[in-house]
Design an enzyme around this catalytic site. Structure first.
Site, PDB file in Angstrom:
ATOM      1  N   ASP A 226       1.749   4.770  11.504  1.00  0.00           N
ATOM      2  CA  ASP A 226       1.829   5.003  10.060  1.00  0.00           C
ATOM      3  C   ASP A 226       1.886   6.493   9.747  1.00  0.00           C
ATOM      4  OD1 ASP A 226      -0.798   5.083  11.133  1.00  0.00           O
ATOM      5  OD2 ASP A 226      -1.626   5.150   9.107  1.00  0.00           O
ATOM      6  N   GLU A 227       2.455   6.778   8.611  1.00  0.00           N
ATOM      7  CA  GLU A 227       2.371   8.101   7.989  1.00  0.00           C
ATOM      8  C   GLU A 227       2.758   9.257   8.909  1.00  0.00           C
ATOM      9  OE1 GLU A 227      -0.943   7.388   4.561  1.00  0.00           O
ATOM     10  OE2 GLU A 227      -1.769   7.855   6.535  1.00  0.00           O
TER      11      GLU A 227
END
Lengths: 556, 556
Positions: free
Chosen positions: A331-332
């Site tokens: 993620d991210e």
């Protein structure tokens, strides 16, 4: 007043959570015999964890002492109980001469291959109750149900709804989880074990352990011990290899698979403490330019050395774990971090790859290493929705940014775990945790109530053909503002909400839409909460006690 | 990185909360002598509660073991501590030959007449520290400060900022409170005592005990024991007269006045269990027509018998309490309840009074009864802003609906306690607690962060002449969704926010506007939180531990 009550009182046995697939109840009082026992006459060599589960069930039957949540607390049954039949025993048996493997063995079979179903019959006439299943895991689920059937009145353990027959109970989805972040703040093993206990009471199947992150690296990995010894908050805030095995065994014996996540390539600043050579933009400022939250730091995904290093420590950990699932996060990923990292830019230039190509190669290498130790990779949704990388078809994708994104993941034909922030993030609504912001709120306001979570439809916006892609889902606790001090109270009983959603499916067993089931769910959830408190889990009150005693009286 | 740190690191001693009025610190290490003691050479007959406070302070000095919240946890001081001077003792003395009354006596003097100031000097040269005050209450506040000066490193209790001199510390406002609702859900005495301990650590002066409400009546009142025996949730969920005295003594010994509230005439459905003759619209449906929340039920304010009854049980309780303050509530009176109550309509007709006139007579009679036992009445804002009734000029008014209403109360020349829901309600933001509402949020969303509370200006929108009307303020916990399980975690450390607001006043001691003080407040609040956990209060993490170790690194 009586009419009012009749209209709103649910027909379910109050204390059952999740509600079984089928359930027939009577109206007789039945008490547990003082010599009540749980027996396994047809199982010659019962596994230790099944015996322990039986012992624990018997203990709870004595110690729960949960009074009925009605005005009078069931005192009206006092006279009737004196002459009520007594249940002498519960008999467990395995169907089809199934081999009595340890619960822990059954709990970690490949997802979709587990056998959690059971049948349970509790006669009202004083003959033994019978629990049958195809596996010890099914027996464990049935024991959990059995333990929820009973109330206390003046020291007598009883049911007021005998006979009770569950002809079939089986989960709609195999993945019914809870995620805990042990990196932003540390949680001692005892807190995790207590959480696993509570998870087992609502028949959850998966503990998603978001073990490490940019803030700390509390996981001791053989061959890579510097990661924790330099990346943990302190030497006493490390999960040793023994702790990890202890947690995995404890979970397994309670029917829970442990899915460990080592988030990569982002969220890895804590690795810079031991291996600065592998981390781009460590603790760079201003942090919002480099990461979703402080501190910044990402694995140098374009570096061959970093790719090998990452594959190695992930394989080293994964090879010690019984689960077939392992999450590499994803993620991210912050692109600016890599744009500003001279080493990464040099590596990209040398290889002639774009960042996306390098990411694909990095993830591919790590997943290949996982495959070598028999693991199926799990990733966050960005890996398939925001990046154009190659992933094996068996990869499991966790949808977190929005429940609306499940359809897009399904369109790419990946299996799905629902973990959407708009329904299931337990940390939402507690205000801005960043300093110096007097008017800030949490990024995912408002608070996700149990009611909101309970209305989640696992199959919304999916085609019938895509339904099989849904493995289940989970509520999640990110711990920016949580610590052992509020672990129980922020999680329970709320997280039980998704446990019932993914046990029962898109509707309640009788076809009732989930949103129409709130009124009947609340009294059961109250019962669950009061029982949890009795068992030492600090689950919070959902309403004034006055309301808990009067189902329907505090509806909006 | 160094420049960055210098810019954001506050100059305050981190662990002090609330920040003292004046504070000078040095840069020397100073450790507590192994034979460190706290002495009272000039006080011949010290009261027991002062001796107990000294003993408790000494215990905390040994058991807090709070490490500095910086990277390395202060290890850099290890060598220096070996040769650092040792503090042999702390000497307490009373100025002006003041009589050493019990702290509990000083704590319950009429509000505005209490002497909480002190001076404290901790030399760096190994000579004794000195604490002086005009009263034992001031000595207690100073002891509390002294207990916050110290850190632990490898078993050594030390300060890194000696000498420390507080030439003057004194609160800006006498009322610095916390309100707990023990009626919606019950809290055992031990929970209240633990809360009182935590309150004392941040120098709070008042425990506002919202003891009873429509949901339950857990307070045993001599002569009116049926109120609790029939109105409490159960016989084990009653505060006996001994419990009440125990709580009051425990609070007093910690410098805390107990302001008990018996809310009238609304919020009294629980009285209908024992005295149905005095309650209008008990448990009427649909509840929203009759009350702000279920169950409905209000004292028949137009009945002479009910007025006498109410005056009598309030006087009976108030006469047993040392505080000069007593709250008769007065919030959320539902007019429809009285309009639909035949008895009330008959009473009004017989007396020729309007409902407002009857309310005025009712409140007047109850307050007269309070006056007879020496109490000053406290009411919620509606009594002066929504009703046209006669109240004595000394009545204290709690502003709760909106912080914007303080000016209106001041315009009527009543003394004010700030308790506004838009800043200080700790229960806001936890979602709708009424059943069957999947998309509901709490009525006072969003969550009130410590940052928000900290920016409260007690003198906003008041004229200079009105400033003297402000007694102080408080954070509040209504317990629809709270229980012993989350008491600590929903209250602490957040409620410390208002404790500093009302100790320091409209600005920080150096004139800094409160909103500009957040950056320097957060490290101190972290210290307070970690210390609370060490002392057994389950205060939650405000940020990832990584941030707590790096002041300023996680600002937004």
């Amino acid at each position: 007043m009586l009419l009012f009550k009749l209209l709103v009182l649910p027909s379910f046995v109050h204390a059952l959570w999740p509600i079984p697939h089928t359930l027939q109840t009577g109206t007789s009082l039945l008490k547990l015999s003082p010599t009540f026992d749980i027996t396994l006459p047809s199982i010659s060599k019962p596994p230790q964890d099944l015996l322990a589960a039986i012992a624990q069930t018997k203990t709870y039957l004595h110690t729960d002492k949960l009074q009925r949540l009605i005005v009078g607390r069931g005192a009206a049954s006092s006279t009737g109980l004196q002459t009520a039949r007594a249940l002498p025993s519960l008999t467990l048996s395995l169907l089809n001469n199934a081999t009595p493997h340890a619960i822990a063995v059954e709990a970690v079979r490949p997802i979709g291959m587990r056998n959690e179903g059971y049948t349970l019959s509790v006669p009202a006439d004083g003959s033994p109750a019978v629990l049958t299943a195809n596996s010890t895991l099914g027996l464990f689920r049935g024991l959990t149900t059995f333990g929820q059937l009973w109330y206390d009145l003046e020291g007598v353990t009883y049911s007021y709804e005998a006979p009770i027959k569950i002809a079939k109970d089986v989960p709609a989805f195999p993945y019914r989880g809870f995620m805990l972040d042990t990196a932003r703040n540390f949680f001692p093993v005892a807190d995790i074990k207590r959480t696993l206990d509570a998870m087992s009471w609502v028949k959850m199947s998966t503990f998603h352990w978001h073990a490490v992150d940019s803030q700390s690296f509390p996981l001791d990995i053989l061959g890579f011990r510097e990661l924790a010894s330099k990346g943990a908050y302190s030497q006493s805030e490390i999960y040793t290899t023994a702790d990890i095995q202890d947690i995995v065994s404890y979970a397994g014996a309670r029917g829970i698979d442990v899915l460990v996540e080592l988030d990569t390539p982002g969220h890895t600043a804590s690795i810079s403490s031991s291996h600065p050579e592998h981390i781009a933009c460590p603790l760079s400022t201003p942090w919002p330019s480099f990461a979703a939250e402080p501190p910044s730091g990402q694995l140098r995904l374009a570096s061959a050395a970093t790719t090998t290093f990452t594959s190695s420590f992930i394989r080293a950990l994964a090879s010690t774990l019984p689960s077939t699932l392992f999450s590499t996060g994803g993620d991210e990923v912050n692109l600016n971090c890599y744009a500003k990292d001279a080493q990464t830019q040099m590596d990209l230039k040398a290889s002639g790859k774009t960042l996306e190509q390098a990411l694909s190669a990095f993830v591919g290498a790590v997943h290949k290493a996982l495959g070598e130790v028999g693991k199926t990779p799990v990733v966050w949704e960005e890996m398939v929705l925001e990046h154009n990388i190659t992933l094996s078809k068996d990869t499991v994708v966790m949808v977190w940014i929005s429940s609306q994104h499940a359809g897009s993941v399904a369109a790419k034909n990946f299996r799905i775990v629902h973990a959407p922030s708009d329904y299931f993030y337990l940390d939402c609504g507690a205000g801005e945790w960043l300093g110096n912001n007097p008017s800030g709120n949490s990024w995912c306001d408002p608070f996700k109530t149990w009611q909101k979570s309970y209305t989640f439809d696992p199959l919304a916006s999916l085609t019938t053909a895509q339904h099989a892609l849904v493995l289940g889902g989970q509520q999640l606790l990110w711990t920016e503002q949580s610590s052992p001090e509020n672990l129980d109270s922020i999680v329970w009983p709320r997280a039980a909400s998704s446990a019932e959603v993914f046990w029962t499916g898109a509707t309640l067993p009788d076809g009732t839409p989930r949103s129409a089931g709130l009124a009947s769910a609340l009294p059961r959830l109250h019962d669950l909460r009061y029982r949890m408190v009795r068992r030492g889990v600090r689950a919070i009150a959902l309403q004034p006690h006055w309301c808990a005693l009067r189902p329907g009286a505090c509806d909006g």
